[in-house]
Design a protein around this motif. Structure first.
Motif, PDB file in Angstrom:
ATOM      1  N   UNK A   1       2.342   5.586  -6.686  1.00 10.16           N
ATOM      2  CA  UNK A   1       3.380   5.606  -5.647  1.00 10.16           C
ATOM      3  C   UNK A   1       4.156   4.296  -5.652  1.00 10.16           C
ATOM      4  N   UNK A   2       5.454   4.399  -5.378  1.00  5.81           N
ATOM      5  CA  UNK A   2       6.290   3.210  -5.262  1.00  5.81           C
ATOM      6  C   UNK A   2       7.046   3.288  -3.933  1.00  5.81           C
ATOM      7  N   UNK A   3       7.834   2.263  -3.660  1.00  5.87           N
ATOM      8  CA  UNK A   3       8.507   2.223  -2.356  1.00  5.87           C
ATOM      9  C   UNK A   3       9.417   3.434  -2.142  1.00  5.87           C
ATOM     10  N   UNK A   4       9.945   3.999  -3.224  1.00  2.52           N
ATOM     11  CA  UNK A   4      10.813   5.163  -3.082  1.00  2.52           C
ATOM     12  C   UNK A   4      10.046   6.361  -2.536  1.00  2.52           C
ATOM     13  N   UNK A   5       8.926   6.705  -3.150  1.00  2.00           N
ATOM     14  CA  UNK A   5       8.218   7.866  -2.598  1.00  2.00           C
ATOM     15  C   UNK A   5       7.410   7.549  -1.342  1.00  2.00           C
ATOM     16  N   UNK A   6       7.136   6.279  -1.117  1.00  2.00           N
ATOM     17  CA  UNK A   6       6.500   5.922   0.155  1.00  2.00           C
ATOM     18  C   UNK A   6       7.382   6.362   1.327  1.00  2.00           C
TER      19      UNK A   6
ATOM     20  N   UNK B   1      -5.493   6.674  -2.593  1.00  2.00           N
ATOM     21  CA  UNK B   1      -5.898   5.312  -2.233  1.00  2.00           C
ATOM     22  C   UNK B   1      -4.752   4.590  -1.524  1.00  2.00           C
ATOM     23  N   UNK B   2      -3.559   4.723  -2.086  1.00  2.00           N
ATOM     24  CA  UNK B   2      -2.394   4.056  -1.499  1.00  2.00           C
ATOM     25  C   UNK B   2      -2.107   4.585  -0.092  1.00  2.00           C
ATOM     26  N   UNK B   3      -2.187   5.896   0.072  1.00  2.00           N
ATOM     27  CA  UNK B   3      -1.908   6.474   1.396  1.00  2.00           C
ATOM     28  C   UNK B   3      -2.953   6.015   2.407  1.00  2.00           C
ATOM     29  N   UNK B   4      -4.207   5.932   1.956  1.00  2.00           N
ATOM     30  CA  UNK B   4      -5.269   5.464   2.857  1.00  2.00           C
ATOM     31  C   UNK B   4      -5.058   4.002   3.230  1.00  2.00           C
ATOM     32  N   UNK B   5      -4.665   3.229   2.252  1.00  2.00           N
ATOM     33  CA  UNK B   5      -4.387   1.807   2.505  1.00  2.00           C
ATOM     34  C   UNK B   5      -3.334   1.664   3.608  1.00  2.00           C
ATOM     35  N   UNK B   6      -2.349   2.532   3.560  1.00  3.97           N
ATOM     36  CA  UNK B   6      -1.268   2.478   4.546  1.00  3.97           C
ATOM     37  C   UNK B   6      -1.651   3.117   5.880  1.00  3.97           C
ATOM     38  N   UNK B   7      -2.766   3.838   5.898  1.00  5.46           N
ATOM     39  CA  UNK B   7      -3.152   4.549   7.115  1.00  5.46           C
ATOM     40  C   UNK B   7      -2.387   5.851   7.302  1.00  5.46           C
ATOM     41  N   UNK B   8      -1.727   6.316   6.248  1.00  5.98           N
ATOM     42  CA  UNK B   8      -0.975   7.577   6.347  1.00  5.98           C
ATOM     43  C   UNK B   8      -1.941   8.740   6.098  1.00  5.98           C
ATOM     44  N   UNK B   9      -2.792   8.988   7.063  1.00  7.74           N
ATOM     45  CA  UNK B   9      -3.817  10.014   6.908  1.00  7.74           C
ATOM     46  C   UNK B   9      -3.174  11.398   6.857  1.00  7.74           C
ATOM     47  N   UNK B  10      -3.803  12.300   6.138  1.00  3.94           N
ATOM     48  CA  UNK B  10      -3.280  13.656   6.019  1.00  3.94           C
ATOM     49  C   UNK B  10      -4.355  14.637   6.445  1.00  3.94           C
TER      50      UNK B  10
ATOM     51  N   UNK C   1       5.592  -0.701  -7.204  1.00  5.99           N
ATOM     52  CA  UNK C   1       4.525   0.221  -6.835  1.00  5.99           C
ATOM     53  C   UNK C   1       3.757  -0.356  -5.658  1.00  5.99           C
ATOM     54  N   UNK C   2       3.123   0.520  -4.911  1.00  4.49           N
ATOM     55  CA  UNK C   2       2.371   0.065  -3.747  1.00  4.49           C
ATOM     56  C   UNK C   2       1.209  -0.820  -4.180  1.00  4.49           C
ATOM     57  N   UNK C   3       0.624  -0.507  -5.331  1.00  4.54           N
ATOM     58  CA  UNK C   3      -0.514  -1.343  -5.775  1.00  4.54           C
ATOM     59  C   UNK C   3      -0.043  -2.765  -6.094  1.00  4.54           C
TER      60      UNK C   3
ATOM     61  N   UNK D   1       1.407  -8.048   0.531  1.00  3.86           N
ATOM     62  CA  UNK D   1       2.203  -7.389   1.585  1.00  3.86           C
ATOM     63  C   UNK D   1       1.248  -6.621   2.500  1.00  3.86           C
ATOM     64  N   UNK D   2       1.428  -6.770   3.801  1.00  5.18           N
ATOM     65  CA  UNK D   2       0.580  -6.073   4.765  1.00  5.18           C
ATOM     66  C   UNK D   2       1.098  -4.644   4.967  1.00  5.18           C
ATOM     67  N   UNK D   3       0.175  -3.663   5.015  1.00  4.08           N
ATOM     68  CA  UNK D   3       0.604  -2.269   5.180  1.00  4.08           C
ATOM     69  C   UNK D   3       1.569  -2.082   6.356  1.00  4.08           C
ATOM     70  N   UNK D   4       1.239  -2.693   7.495  1.00  3.63           N
ATOM     71  CA  UNK D   4       2.073  -2.456   8.691  1.00  3.63           C
ATOM     72  C   UNK D   4       3.476  -3.027   8.511  1.00  3.63           C
TER      73      UNK D   4
END
Ligand code: GLU
Length: 440
Positions: free
Chosen positions: A14-19, A58-67, A248-250, A257-260
């Motif tokens: 994932x990168x900032x575009x699809x985030x 992993x990236x979504x979890x890091x951001x707290x974007x739970x599904x 990329x988010x990684x 960079x902090x997720x929030x």
């Protein structure tokens, strides 16, 4: 009930575009207490990799974007085959055998004659015998959806009223000659079966939307609401597509960079609302509204993420960083004082280590030639640690008395000698953190 989905293909990280797509869909579902589905668009067996699917999660979890649920298109091949049968039965699906070279030639001819390069539907005229002969010669054909040549109209949640003349686009290929189901068919079937109410995605999908609407209608499904956000550009409006790999988010995570901070930035850029730090995703969801976004390309500068990260960290209570601080070896009784001093002077969490090393091991003193004797004299007047918040005042008071220096000429050389820095935290707060007596 609102149901949204984030549908990345596991063919990369994932990168900032699809985030941005993930975040918008997450916030819309969260705001209305709806469902957010992670859908892995993995019908391409060659390019889809488990490693990427894991990386996305992993990236979504890091951001707290739970599904709420994960779906994989590769598990749903039966459904796509059934939908294909349905389209065939309804006379909306036909097999075509042109090679890429032939199609290219047709396009060139049309362009030469000033016509739009739209597939001419020659395959519709083939008899069964001709098809059998072509199949024997070239293998299975591709399957195209027969568009209804009407104007397709819909209202986009960001772009407003849109329409497309179906005659201006080619009948889309939904299944390849080798049997691979393509994204358009799989996506439409999933959106129907999963009861997706809102599809938010990048504006590169606007033209797909028109044909997807017709396919959904042909299959008897309910058309979801669509919204297409603008694509990101670099800070000067330059295309970002080539650089997205580096964004990329990684990589952003590794850069501290902090997720929030990232979420708050991505939830607001391209909208009429200013970027603000929210405490959590609920607060971000409350203030989120697609109608604030415009159609113009959105400028993105990764450098903006660092001041925001610094501000976010500065506002954190000790409890939120206690583990990081303990991991550095800061004694428990110094943790609060350390965080008070360090929090205002860091850009990322990684910067904490530099401060602790300075307090633990001492700095390389920064001493001007003309201050050398003065510093030697001052250091001789300082006892060994532990120090308290009063140490600085007591010590500098005594040094002032002994040397006659005052104001900036007193404090500045001492600060530079103790911390090795021209500016920084309050010295009264620094002294209790020093584990060693400063020396020259
Ligand atoms: N897998 C598609 C993409 O990543 C999904 C597009 C959509 O949201 O429909 O572009």
């Amino acid at each position: 009930m609102t149901v949204t989905r984030f549908a990345p293909s596991p063919t990369g990280y994932l990168h900032v575009g699809n985030l941005r797509t993930a975040l918008f869909n997450h916030l819309i579902a969260r705001k209305s207490g709806g469902t957010f589905i992670l859908r892995l668009d993995d019908t391409d067996p060659e390019r889809s990799k488990q490693e990427y699917a894991d990386g996305i999660k992993y990236d979504l979890e890091w951001l707290g974007l739970t599904w709420d649920r994960t779906e994989r298109q590769s598990d749903r091949m039966d459904r796509y085959a059934a939908a294909a049968d349905d389209l065939r039965a309804k006379g909306r699906f036909y097999e075509a055998f042109e090679t890429p070279v032939e199609l290219d030639l047709k396009r060139k001819k049309q362009l030469n004659m000033g016509l739009p390069p739209v597939y001419d539907r020659a395959a519709l005229k083939l008899s069964d015998a001709e098809k059998a002969a072509l199949r024997a010669e070239r293998g299975n054909g591709v399957w195209r959806f027969l568009l209804d040549h009407q104007r397709i109209e819909w209202t986009d949640g960001i772009l407003g009223d849109l329409s497309l003349d179906a005659a201006s686009v080619s009948d889309p290929v939904l299944i390849r000659g080798d049997g691979q189901v393509l994204y358009t068919l799989a996506s439409v079937v999933d959106d129907m079966d999963m009861g997706i109410t809102h599809v938010v995605r990048g504006s590169d999908h606007v033209t797909n939307t028109a044909t997807q609407i017709q396919i959904i209608q042909a299959l008897g499904g309910a058309v979801p609401a669509f919204a297409h956000h603008s694509l990101l550009t670099g800070p000067h409006g330059e295309a970002l597509s080539k650089r997205l790999g580096a964004l990329s988010l990684r990589d952003l995570r590794a850069a501290g960079v902090e997720p929030m901070a990232l979420l708050c930035h991505m939830a607001r850029i391209g909208s009429s609302q200013p970027v603000e730090l929210a405490a959590d995703l609920d607060e971000l969801a409350d203030g989120f509204d697609l109608s604030h976004f415009g159609s113009a390309p959105t400028k993105f500068d990764e450098n903006d993420l660092f001041p925001l990260t610094a501000r976010y960290l500065h506002g954190l209570p000790l409890s939120a960083v206690a583990d990081d601080i303990a991991a550095l070896g800061v004694p428990d009784d110094l943790a609060a004082g350390f965080w008070q001093v360090a929090s205002a002077n860091i850009t990322t969490r990684a910067d904490l280590a530099g401060w602790w090393h300075l307090f633990r091991d001492g700095a390389t003193p920064l001493v001007d030639d003309e201050d050398r004797d003065f510093i030697a004299q001052a250091f001789a007047m300082l006892q060994d640690p532990p120090y308290t918040v009063d140490t600085w005042a007591t010590w500098t008071g005594a040094v002032k008395e002994a040397t006659g220096r005052k104001g900036k000429t007193l404090f500045m050389p001492l600060r530079k000698a103790v911390t090795g820095l021209e500016r920084g935290p309050e010295m009264a707060d620094v002294m209790p953190l020093l584990q060693k007596k400063p020396t020259l």
